[in-house]
Design a protein around this motif. Structure first.
Motif, PDB file in Angstrom:
ATOM      1  N   VAL A   1      -1.081  -5.686  13.316  1.00  0.00           N
ATOM      2  CA  VAL A   1      -0.024  -5.067  12.496  1.00  0.00           C
ATOM      3  C   VAL A   1      -0.396  -5.580  11.192  1.00  0.00           C
ATOM      4  N   ARG A   2      -0.293  -7.038  11.072  1.00  0.00           N
ATOM      5  CA  ARG A   2      -0.650  -7.820   9.804  1.00  0.00           C
ATOM      6  C   ARG A   2      -1.658  -7.145   8.983  1.00  0.00           C
ATOM      7  N   GLU A   3      -2.790  -7.258  10.084  1.00  0.00           N
ATOM      8  CA  GLU A   3      -4.323  -6.812   9.348  1.00  0.00           C
ATOM      9  C   GLU A   3      -4.019  -5.408   8.803  1.00  0.00           C
ATOM     10  N   ALA A   4      -3.555  -4.511   9.378  1.00  0.00           N
ATOM     11  CA  ALA A   4      -3.526  -3.173   9.023  1.00  0.00           C
ATOM     12  C   ALA A   4      -2.545  -2.849   7.966  1.00  0.00           C
ATOM     13  N   VAL A   5      -1.400  -3.643   7.724  1.00  0.00           N
ATOM     14  CA  VAL A   5      -0.363  -3.599   6.692  1.00  0.00           C
ATOM     15  C   VAL A   5      -1.254  -4.191   5.483  1.00  0.00           C
ATOM     16  N   GLY A   6      -2.113  -5.341   5.542  1.00  0.00           N
ATOM     17  CA  GLY A   6      -2.875  -5.840   4.503  1.00  0.00           C
ATOM     18  C   GLY A   6      -3.652  -4.820   3.801  1.00  0.00           C
ATOM     19  N   ASP A   7      -4.343  -3.971   4.597  1.00  0.00           N
ATOM     20  CA  ASP A   7      -5.432  -2.893   4.081  1.00  0.00           C
ATOM     21  C   ASP A   7      -4.689  -1.883   3.495  1.00  0.00           C
ATOM     22  N   LEU A   8      -3.558  -1.765   3.761  1.00  0.00           N
ATOM     23  CA  LEU A   8      -2.775  -0.417   3.172  1.00  0.00           C
ATOM     24  C   LEU A   8      -1.845  -0.927   2.028  1.00  0.00           C
ATOM     25  N   THR A   9      -1.661  -2.225   1.967  1.00  0.00           N
ATOM     26  CA  THR A   9      -1.228  -2.678   0.763  1.00  0.00           C
ATOM     27  C   THR A   9      -2.182  -2.774  -0.472  1.00  0.00           C
ATOM     28  N   LYS A  10      -3.719  -3.192  -0.095  1.00  0.00           N
ATOM     29  CA  LYS A  10      -4.402  -3.213  -0.856  1.00  0.00           C
ATOM     30  C   LYS A  10      -4.779  -1.771  -1.367  1.00  0.00           C
ATOM     31  N   GLU A  11      -4.512  -0.546  -0.534  1.00  0.00           N
ATOM     32  CA  GLU A  11      -4.780   0.516  -0.953  1.00  0.00           C
ATOM     33  C   GLU A  11      -3.640   1.106  -1.865  1.00  0.00           C
ATOM     34  N   GLY A  12      -2.648   0.460  -1.778  1.00  0.00           N
ATOM     35  CA  GLY A  12      -1.466   1.060  -2.816  1.00  0.00           C
ATOM     36  C   GLY A  12      -0.581   1.768  -2.121  1.00  0.00           C
ATOM     37  N   LEU A  13      -0.551   1.969  -0.663  1.00  0.00           N
ATOM     38  CA  LEU A  13       0.393   2.768  -0.040  1.00  0.00           C
ATOM     39  C   LEU A  13       1.477   1.846   0.276  1.00  0.00           C
ATOM     40  N   LEU A  14       1.401   0.662   0.632  1.00  0.00           N
ATOM     41  CA  LEU A  14       2.574   0.159   0.841  1.00  0.00           C
ATOM     42  C   LEU A  14       2.826  -1.117  -0.014  1.00  0.00           C
ATOM     43  N   ILE A  15       3.982  -1.552  -0.369  1.00  0.00           N
ATOM     44  CA  ILE A  15       4.206  -2.824  -1.222  1.00  0.00           C
ATOM     45  C   ILE A  15       4.992  -3.869  -0.274  1.00  0.00           C
ATOM     46  N   GLN A  16       4.986  -4.795  -0.847  1.00  0.00           N
ATOM     47  CA  GLN A  16       5.649  -6.214  -0.458  1.00  0.00           C
ATOM     48  C   GLN A  16       7.043  -6.312  -0.733  1.00  0.00           C
ATOM     49  N   ILE A  17       7.913  -6.525  -0.036  1.00  0.00           N
ATOM     50  CA  ILE A  17       9.305  -6.947  -0.338  1.00  0.00           C
ATOM     51  C   ILE A  17       9.519  -8.254   0.048  1.00  0.00           C
ATOM     52  N   PRO A  18       9.654  -9.233  -1.088  1.00  0.00           N
ATOM     53  CA  PRO A  18       9.804 -10.636  -0.443  1.00  0.00           C
ATOM     54  C   PRO A  18      10.827 -10.864   0.125  1.00  0.00           C
TER      55      PRO A  18
END
Length: 231
Positions: free
Chosen positions: A49-66
């Motif tokens: 999950v962490r790896e998939a979320v990392g890729d989707l964040t790089k693609e701009g589809l997800l954003i991190q909420i601190p």
């Protein structure tokens, strides 16, 4: 010998499933998720999950909420203006480049994509309709042999998928899009460079206007437009 099909890793499966959920609108921008909650719902460990979320964040589809997790990216007005500017510039160029060398066979393939869009309307399948819409636009760029621009536009298409449902929410808009696609293809068939470019510009501007009107309507009704993802 036939090549052996490689099985997808757990991370790739999670990535594909999350991306489909994001682009289909199943996951909305107002929903905060965590690696733990997703891992539990998928019955897997947190690592893929962490790896998939990392890729989707790089693609701009997800954003991190601190300290909270992450959300689907919401496309704001400034984002939309930038996307629209780039798409108009790139896609007007692509149809201009196509006019002199597009073949009858290639035009038939474009017509076939529009025919499939009509079937998607009949089946009330909006997700497939949006997929076909982007397939047509990507195919136009591919045929024009603008390789660098094609790579740039690929990321924009992911972002525009976030607002795909809003773009066709106006009653009758899906049918309008089909006619606009037909008009562009016919202009290419007529070898009319300026007409094809003008029709592409009109098509993209009209789609953007439809999204803005839908956002305004939802904002007026709910006092909040966050329920729409981000042409």
């Amino acid at each position: 010998m036939e090549p052996i099909a490689r099985r997808k890793t757990t991370k790739e499966i999670v990535y594909d499933q999350l991306k489909r959920s994001i682009l289909s609108g199943e996951l909305e921008p107002n929903e905060t998720m965590t690696e733990t909650s997703l891992a539990e719902s998928l019955h897997i460990s947190r690592t893929p999950v962490r790896e998939a979320v990392g890729d989707l964040t790089k693609e701009g589809l997800l954003i991190q909420i601190p300290r909270k997790g992450f959300k689907v990216r919401r496309i704001d007005e400034d984002d939309m203006e930038q996307i629209l500017y780039l798409r108009i510039s790139i896609e007007m160029r692509s149809v201009k480049m196509l006019v002199d060398h597009i073949t009858d066979e290639e035009l038939e393939k474009l017509d076939a994509l529009v025919d499939e869009q009509k079937v998607a309307i009949q089946n009330n399948d909006r997700i497939r309709y949006i997929e076909l819409d982007q397939m047509l636009h990507r195919h136009l760029l591919k045929l024009s042999n603008q390789n660098i621009l094609e790579q740039i536009l690929q990321e924009l298409y992911n972002l525009t998928r976030l607002i795909g449902h809003a773009a066709i929410s106006k009653e009758g808009r899906m049918e309008e899009v089909i006619q606009e696609h037909r008009d562009i293809i016919n202009a290419l068939r007529e070898r009319d460079e300026e007409k094809a470019a003008d029709l592409m510009r009109h098509h993209l501007l009209t789609t953007a206007s439809s999204v803005k009107k839908q956002r305004e309507q939802l904002k007026n009704n709910n006092g909040n437009s966050d329920s729409i993802g981000g042409l």
